[in-house]
Design a protein around this motif. Structure first.
Motif, PDB file in Angstrom:
ATOM      1  N   PRO A  64      61.235  66.220  82.286  1.00 49.27           N
ATOM      2  CA  PRO A  64      62.664  67.417  81.447  1.00 49.27           C
ATOM      3  C   PRO A  64      62.370  66.765  79.845  1.00 49.27           C
ATOM      4  CG  PRO A  64      63.568  65.489  82.407  1.00 49.27           C
ATOM      5  CD  PRO A  64      61.836  65.255  82.704  1.00 49.27           C
ATOM      6  N   GLY A  65      61.716  65.944  79.903  1.00 48.80           N
ATOM      7  CA  GLY A  65      61.674  65.889  77.592  1.00 48.80           C
ATOM      8  C   GLY A  65      63.113  64.711  77.314  1.00 48.80           C
ATOM      9  N   GLY A  66      63.194  64.632  76.238  1.00 56.62           N
ATOM     10  CA  GLY A  66      64.319  63.894  75.645  1.00 56.62           C
ATOM     11  C   GLY A  66      64.200  61.788  75.945  1.00 56.62           C
ATOM     12  N   ARG A  67      63.128  61.676  76.328  1.00 57.34           N
ATOM     13  CA  ARG A  67      63.371  60.132  77.284  1.00 57.34           C
ATOM     14  C   ARG A  67      62.800  58.926  75.482  1.00 57.34           C
ATOM     15  NH1 ARG A  67      59.821  59.463  81.646  1.00 57.34           N
ATOM     16  NH2 ARG A  67      58.665  61.149  80.797  1.00 57.34           N
ATOM     17  N   ASN A  68      63.680  59.568  75.093  1.00 62.01           N
ATOM     18  CA  ASN A  68      63.016  58.797  73.757  1.00 62.01           C
ATOM     19  C   ASN A  68      63.483  56.854  73.952  1.00 62.01           C
ATOM     20  OD1 ASN A  68      62.682  61.017  72.546  1.00 62.01           O
ATOM     21  ND2 ASN A  68      65.106  61.248  71.655  1.00 62.01           N
ATOM     22  N   LEU A  69      63.480  56.531  72.726  1.00 64.51           N
ATOM     23  CA  LEU A  69      63.526  54.413  73.022  1.00 64.51           C
ATOM     24  C   LEU A  69      63.143  54.144  74.128  1.00 64.51           C
ATOM     25  CD1 LEU A  69      67.637  54.734  72.186  1.00 64.51           C
ATOM     26  CD2 LEU A  69      65.577  54.203  70.441  1.00 64.51           C
ATOM     27  N   ALA A  70      61.859  54.565  74.273  1.00 70.10           N
ATOM     28  CA  ALA A  70      61.034  53.637  75.246  1.00 70.10           C
ATOM     29  C   ALA A  70      61.274  52.228  75.156  1.00 70.10           C
ATOM     30  CB  ALA A  70      59.439  53.973  75.183  1.00 70.10           C
ATOM     31  N   ASP A  71      61.314  51.030  74.491  1.00 71.14           N
ATOM     32  CA  ASP A  71      61.361  50.022  74.429  1.00 71.14           C
ATOM     33  C   ASP A  71      62.590  50.265  74.691  1.00 71.14           C
ATOM     34  OD1 ASP A  71      62.452  50.722  72.046  1.00 71.14           O
ATOM     35  OD2 ASP A  71      61.687  49.044  70.466  1.00 71.14           O
ATOM     36  N   ARG A  77      54.878  47.150  83.630  1.00 68.52           N
ATOM     37  CA  ARG A  77      55.014  48.686  83.218  1.00 68.52           C
ATOM     38  C   ARG A  77      55.499  48.463  81.939  1.00 68.52           C
ATOM     39  NH1 ARG A  77      57.020  54.087  85.339  1.00 68.52           N
ATOM     40  NH2 ARG A  77      58.808  53.594  84.034  1.00 68.52           N
ATOM     41  N   ALA A  78      57.129  47.758  82.638  1.00 70.64           N
ATOM     42  CA  ALA A  78      57.398  47.030  81.549  1.00 70.64           C
ATOM     43  C   ALA A  78      57.313  46.806  80.682  1.00 70.64           C
ATOM     44  CB  ALA A  78      59.175  46.392  81.746  1.00 70.64           C
ATOM     45  N   TRP A  79      56.851  45.731  80.269  1.00 71.53           N
ATOM     46  CA  TRP A  79      56.509  44.990  78.990  1.00 71.53           C
ATOM     47  C   TRP A  79      55.377  45.630  78.481  1.00 71.53           C
ATOM     48  CZ3 TRP A  79      58.364  41.381  77.630  1.00 71.53           C
ATOM     49  CH2 TRP A  79      59.200  40.588  78.732  1.00 71.53           C
ATOM     50  N   ARG A  80      54.600  47.121  78.171  1.00 64.49           N
ATOM     51  CA  ARG A  80      54.021  47.447  78.018  1.00 64.49           C
ATOM     52  C   ARG A  80      54.370  48.833  77.106  1.00 64.49           C
ATOM     53  NH1 ARG A  80      50.249  47.975  82.733  1.00 64.49           N
ATOM     54  NH2 ARG A  80      50.877  50.080  83.297  1.00 64.49           N
ATOM     55  N   GLU A  81      55.703  49.514  77.579  1.00 62.44           N
ATOM     56  CA  GLU A  81      56.728  50.346  76.668  1.00 62.44           C
ATOM     57  C   GLU A  81      57.522  49.078  76.302  1.00 62.44           C
ATOM     58  OE1 GLU A  81      57.530  52.608  81.811  1.00 62.44           O
ATOM     59  OE2 GLU A  81      58.830  51.140  80.701  1.00 62.44           O
ATOM     60  N   PHE A  82      57.664  47.934  76.301  1.00 62.62           N
ATOM     61  CA  PHE A  82      57.983  47.256  75.176  1.00 62.62           C
ATOM     62  C   PHE A  82      57.584  46.794  73.733  1.00 62.62           C
ATOM     63  CE2 PHE A  82      59.012  42.472  73.666  1.00 62.62           C
ATOM     64  CZ  PHE A  82      60.910  42.629  73.547  1.00 62.62           C
TER      65      PHE A  82
END
Length: 907
Positions: free
Chosen positions: A810-817, A838-843
């Motif tokens: 869907p896109g639009g998934r900003n603010l990954a951290d 995975r959560a830490w990688r995103e952060f």
């Protein structure tokens, strides 16, 4: 002290208990399979917020949380031999006490501060009430409060002597802005008109009265009511003072009503000889300025050391027959100084002036930078001290004494100084050709300001001020007045340690500061750096003033070395992306006094100045802008009770409790204010008369008020309304990925199939994550729990994974951290270590740990004053990064070091 249960252990128990639960129906208990007990606590030792016990204590109220199931009914509490008054503040779903409130008597600061069950020491405060007045007695001091009329307090007597009388509110209205050249304006005086007085609490330690009314002007056969107010009066046993919380709503016409002064004033009978009358002002830090109305020091002739010492100390002079005769004979020729003013024009300077009487020149006496905000007038027979909290921070302000040489002096604390230019509540800008929707969109795209003529109104915003008034038996020494001023500027607060707060299992996912591993130290250091920078920014960029203090700016302009104070939607933050929550969650973890005070100032500001309390926008807040009300986007995400709730439970503050209750039915007004009118519609509007509502930015804001009310009262109406929304979201085809749906305020339910995917990165960043973390330990709605865990797992998921779930990326998934804490939530509750990593990688994708925290000193002509600049600073980023770090540490901290090493952040 017993070992405290970890938040992790508490939530694991909650998650495990919910697996076998069933979906409750409206009206049924929604908590049957949620744990009813946690590990009890047996040690509730408090500390002083500022570390050391205060030199003077005027009483205080604080909240204490208890683990679920530990306390039931109405237990008695004691705090050593110090009088304490206690009452329930909130309840767990099983009916056990969640929060209790406790009022401590004033006087000698108690110690040690250990709260336990048992019979409290007697307090000594009493209240009697008749149809016309209420009398509060504390020792030999009596306060008389009329039930209607122009005064808040008619008189205060000590041992039968009237020492203070006619405490009332004053306001000055000016009919235009400051005149230019030959222009003229006229002023009109208003005073308080009390309509109702409510006894909200009476007990042996604390009594609280709430006075509601308006400011009224009369004259020329006409009258006008303006600026509705409420004033709470707090009386504590063991004190000589009353605390006032003054709140008003701005309801004028910005084009013709200009506040030229707003104050609280009282009269002081002056019966001593004028050389035994004194005026005191608090100065910088612990400093005090004090002089007699008729001085005997500094004369050409020496009266004798005993007379000089007595006057400087504020004592009555010795018998005059011992005075040197030339001075005795010449006393009548020494001028009597009757009027005194301390004017704090801005956060950087004050002046003290005095004059002999009206019609004569003012004389400069002294000056300084920042006064603590306390004035005294009186003599050996008694006097009055009046102080204004956040004095220099809220400048322009002023303290006055008038008529000190007459039989009846007045003391006034001006919340807004009549010496300053009149308060201008007009819009800062004209339409400027932006007269169509298309042009408004063009303007939004360049300045980030959502502008629409008529929607930038200041009508309906509010402001509260806190004051302390003492009725004293004599003139205080400089040291005593200095101690009193400290209590005005920084009231002494008993508080709990982060560990004790955490042990009760309140406020979602957080844990106390812990730098015990390399990874934790890395994050704790960065969290501290960011907090320190914002505390520094308030001072560096002078975020002070009557309407401003407590807010922070949104975005920084490194080219100008300035925050973007003048660029549309980049100026005042107005709670955008939850700086309020970031500060409060930080305080819960570290217990720092400076963080508490910044968070407190923000709570006072954002709950009142950024929110409408009457008119067509009532219940809505204003998006970030150059003025706190200038952006035309009116949003429940700003009026969000989640930003007030932590302060309320920590302090039992009645005014903030009012602000949350104001919002209980604000969802019913969502159809009256189109909060999304500037946004392009991603799909055809649903065939329904119900307004479309976002799950996170709107519904996620309302549930905070409903949860607070359910906790405070036990009224299941509000729980059921929350559950109705949860059930309907959980029953939709796309669940949380539907993003929003038509909403029925009467039932609290969303309508429609929810079959269209709509993702907004804003949905979870206005307190929704924090509220879900709490709600899912309080009510059990399996379909909603599944929907939220699904959203948490997949919001940041790789494209292939989310496409497999939704049929497409869907896109639009900003603010990954920011979203990493949702991933962490799913990882924790599903016990998935790979997901935690995975959560830490995103952060770690954030720039915050990759140089974004660099602070450099800039000085010289490039800046107004030397700065410690963090060029990449952003309140959105700081708030959400901080909240993500806090929640991730609490949920998946045990995998942090491994993840940090894999990311190259640790050796």
């Amino acid at each position: 002290m017993p070992a405290f249960p970890s938040r992790r252990g508490f939530l694991q128990a909650t998650a495990a208990a919910s697996l076998a639960s069933t979906l409750p129906q409206p009206g049924q208990a929604a908590t049957a399979n949620v744990p009813t007990t946690t590990t009890p606590v047996s040690d509730t030792t408090l500390r002083w917020l500022d570390g050391a016990a205060p030199a003077r204590f005027e009483g205080a109220t604080f909240g204490v949380p208890w683990p679920r199931g530990q306390l039931r009914g109405k237990p008695d509490f004691k705090l050593g031999n110090h009088p304490v008054q206690s009452w329930p503040l909130a309840f767990w779903p099983d009916g056990s006490l969640k929060w209790t409130a406790h009022a401590l008597a004033g006087g000698t600061p108690p110690g040690p501060l250990t709260l336990g069950t048992g019979k409290p020491a007697p307090g000594g405060l009493s209240l009697t009430q008749s149809a016309t007045q209420i009398v509060i007695s504390v020792g030999d001091l009596q306060w008389t409060v009329p039930t209607r009329g122009t005064v808040l307090i008619e008189q205060a007597t000590r041992a039968g002597r009237v020492t203070m009388q006619n405490l009332q509110l004053v306001a000055l209205r000016q009919d235009g802005a400051e005149p230019e050249l030959a222009g003229k304006t006229a002023r009109q005086a208003f005073s308080s008109q009390v309509h109702t007085v409510t006894v909200e609490q009476q007990g042996p330690v604390r009594a609280v009265l709430k006075l509601d009314g308006t400011h009224r002007a009369t004259g020329d056969g006409q009258s006008r009511d303006w600026l509705p107010f409420s004033v709470r009066l707090y009386f504590y046993a063991g004190t000589e003072s009353v605390r006032l919380v003054h709140s008003f709503i701005w309801d004028g016409d910005p084009a013709r009503d200009f506040i030229a002064g707003l104050g609280v004033t009282a009269q002081v009978p002056m019966s001593d000889a004028t050389f035994d009358r004194h005026v005191r002002f608090s100065g910088e830090g612990v400093g005090v300025w004090g002089e007699a109305v008729r001085p005997v020091t500094g004369l050409r002739r020496d009266p004798g050391q005993a007379f000089k010492d007595a006057q400087v100390a504020g004592r009555a002079l010795p018998p005059l027959d011992g005075m040197a005769r030339p001075v005795f004979n010449g006393l009548k020729w020494i001028p009597e100084w009757s009027d005194f003013s301390l004017s704090q024009a801005n956060a950087d300077g004050f002046t003290i002036t005095k004059r002999t009487q009206p019609g004569h020149a003012w004389i400069d006496a002294n000056g300084g930078t920042r006064s603590q905000g306390l004035v005294y007038a009186g003599g050996a027979a008694g006097g009055v001290a009046l102080g204004l909290k956040d004095f220099w921070q809220r400048a322009p302000v002023r303290l006055d004494v008038r008529g000190a040489a007459t039989p009846l002096a007045t003391v006034t604390a001006w919340l807004y100084s009549p010496s300053a230019p009149a308060m201008d509540m007009r819009s800062y800008r004209a339409v400027g050709g932006m007269d169509t929707h298309e042009k408004e969109i063009e303007g939004l795209n360049i300045t980030y300001e959502d502008y629409e003529a008529g929607w930038d109104s200041s009508v309906g915003i509010a402001r509260s001020s806190e004051l302390q008034l003492w009725v004293l038996g004599g003139t205080p020494s400089h040291q005593v007045l200095s101690d009193m001023a400290e209590q005005v500027a920084r009231p002494a607060r008993p508080v709990l340690t982060p560990q004790r707060l955490h042990a009760a299992g309140v406020f979602g996912d957080w844990d106390p500061v812990d730098a015990s591993t390399p990874g934790r130290k890395l994050l704790e250091d960065r969290l501290t750096l960011q907090l320190d920078q914002y505390l520094r920014e308030v001072e560096q960029h002078r975020w002070y003033g009557f309407w401003h203090y407590g807010d922070v700016m949104h975005s920084y302009d490194a080219d100008r070395h300035m925050w973007r104070y003048d660029i549309g939607g980049y100026a005042w933050a107005n709670s955008e992306l939850s700086p309020d929550l970031w500060l409060w969650m930080s305080y819960l973890r570290n217990g720092r006094a400076d963080v508490f005070r910044l968070a407190e100032a923000m709570t006072r500001h954002t709950g009142e100045v950024d929110v409408y309390h009457l008119g067509r926008f009532k219940g809505f807040g204003t998006r970030h802008g150059v003025q706190h009300w200038s952006d035309s986007s009116k949003q429940p995400r700003v009026s969000n009770a989640a930003y007030r709730r932590i302060y309320y439970f920590l302090t039992a503050d009645e005014r903030v409790g009012d602000l949350m209750r104001e919002l209980l039915d604000s969802d019913a007004d969502i159809a009256k204010v189109d909060i999304s009118r500037k946004l392009a519609r991603s799909a055809a509007p649903p065939q329904t008369d119900l307004p479309g509502v976002g799950f996170g930015t709107s519904w996620g804001s309302w549930i905070a008020a409903w949860l607070a009310e359910w906790e405070r009262t036990g009224n299941t109406r509000w729980r059921d309304k929350i559950v109705a929304g949860m059930q309907s979201i959980g029953g939709m085809q796309r669940r949380w990925f539907a993003g929003g749906a038509p909403y029925d305020a009467k039932t609290g339910r969303f309508a429609g199939p929810g079959d269209v995917v709509q993702i907004s990165h804003l949905n979870a960043v206005f307190g929704l994550i924090e509220m879900n973390s709490e709600l899912l330990t309080l009510v059990d709605v399996p379909a909603y729990r599944h929907a939220w865990l699904e959203y948490c797992r997949y919001y940041n998921a790789p494209k292939a994974e989310i496409a497999a779930l939704l049929g497409r990326d869907p896109g639009g998934r900003n603010l990954a951290d920011t979203g990493s804490r949702m991933t962490a939530y799913a990882a924790f509750h599903e016990r998935d270590r790979a997901l935690a990593l995975r959560a830490w990688r995103e952060f770690f994708a954030s720039r915050a740990l990759k140089g974004g925290g660099t602070v450099r000193r800039i000085s010289g002509p490039a800046v107004l004053r030397p700065l410690q600049e963090q060029a990449s600073i952003s309140t959105n980023d700081s708030s959400q990064w901080g909240l993500a770090a806090i929640q991730n540490l609490a949920l998946i901290g045990d995998s942090l070091d491994e993840a940090a090493r894999a990311a190259g952040l640790l050796p």
